[in-house]
Design a protein around this motif. Structure first.
Motif, PDB file in Angstrom:
ATOM      1  N   UNK A 119     -26.098  -9.052-101.057  1.00  0.00           N
ATOM      2  CA  UNK A 119     -25.833  -9.868 -99.874  1.00  0.00           C
ATOM      3  C   UNK A 119     -26.990 -10.829 -99.606  1.00  0.00           C
ATOM      4  N   UNK A 120     -28.217 -10.325 -99.707  1.00  0.00           N
ATOM      5  CA  UNK A 120     -29.398 -11.179 -99.490  1.00  0.00           C
ATOM      6  C   UNK A 120     -29.469 -12.280-100.544  1.00  0.00           C
ATOM      7  N   UNK A 180     -23.985  -6.925-108.128  1.00  0.00           N
ATOM      8  CA  UNK A 180     -23.834  -5.684-107.382  1.00  0.00           C
ATOM      9  C   UNK A 180     -24.356  -5.955-105.970  1.00  0.00           C
ATOM     10  N   UNK A 181     -24.103  -5.033-105.056  1.00  0.00           N
ATOM     11  CA  UNK A 181     -24.643  -5.171-103.702  1.00  0.00           C
ATOM     12  C   UNK A 181     -25.935  -4.370-103.558  1.00  0.00           C
ATOM     13  N   UNK A 182     -25.874  -3.086-103.866  1.00  0.00           N
ATOM     14  CA  UNK A 182     -27.007  -2.200-103.615  1.00  0.00           C
ATOM     15  C   UNK A 182     -27.996  -2.248-104.768  1.00  0.00           C
ATOM     16  N   UNK A 206     -30.156  -9.899-114.731  1.00  0.00           N
ATOM     17  CA  UNK A 206     -31.243  -9.663-113.791  1.00  0.00           C
ATOM     18  C   UNK A 206     -31.033  -8.279-113.184  1.00  0.00           C
ATOM     19  N   UNK A 207     -32.135  -7.626-112.810  1.00  0.00           N
ATOM     20  CA  UNK A 207     -32.033  -6.274-112.262  1.00  0.00           C
ATOM     21  C   UNK A 207     -32.046  -6.228-110.738  1.00  0.00           C
ATOM     22  N   UNK A 208     -32.267  -7.373-110.090  1.00  0.00           N
ATOM     23  CA  UNK A 208     -32.234  -7.439-108.626  1.00  0.00           C
ATOM     24  C   UNK A 208     -32.121  -8.901-108.195  1.00  0.00           C
ATOM     25  N   UNK A 209     -31.966  -9.105-106.896  1.00  0.00           N
ATOM     26  CA  UNK A 209     -31.780 -10.452-106.376  1.00  0.00           C
ATOM     27  C   UNK A 209     -32.970 -11.370-106.586  1.00  0.00           C
ATOM     28  N   UNK A 210     -34.187 -10.848-106.467  1.00  0.00           N
ATOM     29  CA  UNK A 210     -35.379 -11.689-106.668  1.00  0.00           C
ATOM     30  C   UNK A 210     -35.449 -12.208-108.096  1.00  0.00           C
TER      31      UNK A 210
END
Length: 119
Positions: free
Chosen positions: A61-62, A52-54, A31-35
């Protein structure tokens, strides 16, 4: 088969982590992001997250906080270039199993994932 979801907006990082973990036979999703990761978690229920975080849209974190709020206890390893002790502590406070500095060393990452699964 044990599955690992890699969450990172950098394609190079995802490829490197995938290569390291596929050597141990894990099924890998990305996945490329949290969503995007939340959608994959709902659809596929991975056994472990490496994040990753950022990242855009929803940071690591979210993502961890949202999973926690939804009652989803997925072992999570943070891999980040953010070396601040406060970030490391925040990750552990949210329930991360480990925090590895970027770029990860192959042996360290593989050993950490094995420890999450206790073998």
């Amino acid at each position: 088969m044990i599955s690992v979801l890699i969450v990172d907006d950098a394609a190079f990082s995802r490829r490197m982590i995938r290569k390291f973990l596929q050597a141990d036979g894990y099924e890998i999703w990305e996945a490329t992001n949290g969503k995007e990761a939340l959608s994959i978690v709902r659809d596929r229920a991975p056994d472990c997250l490496v994040t990753d975080i950022l990242m855009p849209d929803m940071n690591g974190f979210e993502l961890i906080q949202t999973l926690k709020e939804q009652g989803l206890a997925i072992p999570t390893i943070i891999i980040s270039a953010d070396i601040q002790e406060s970030s490391r502590q925040r990750g552990y406070n949210l329930g991360a199993a480990a925090f590895i500095n970027k770029p990860p060393k192959e042996d360290e990452l593989r050993q950490t994932v094995r420890q999450v699964f206790s073998f």
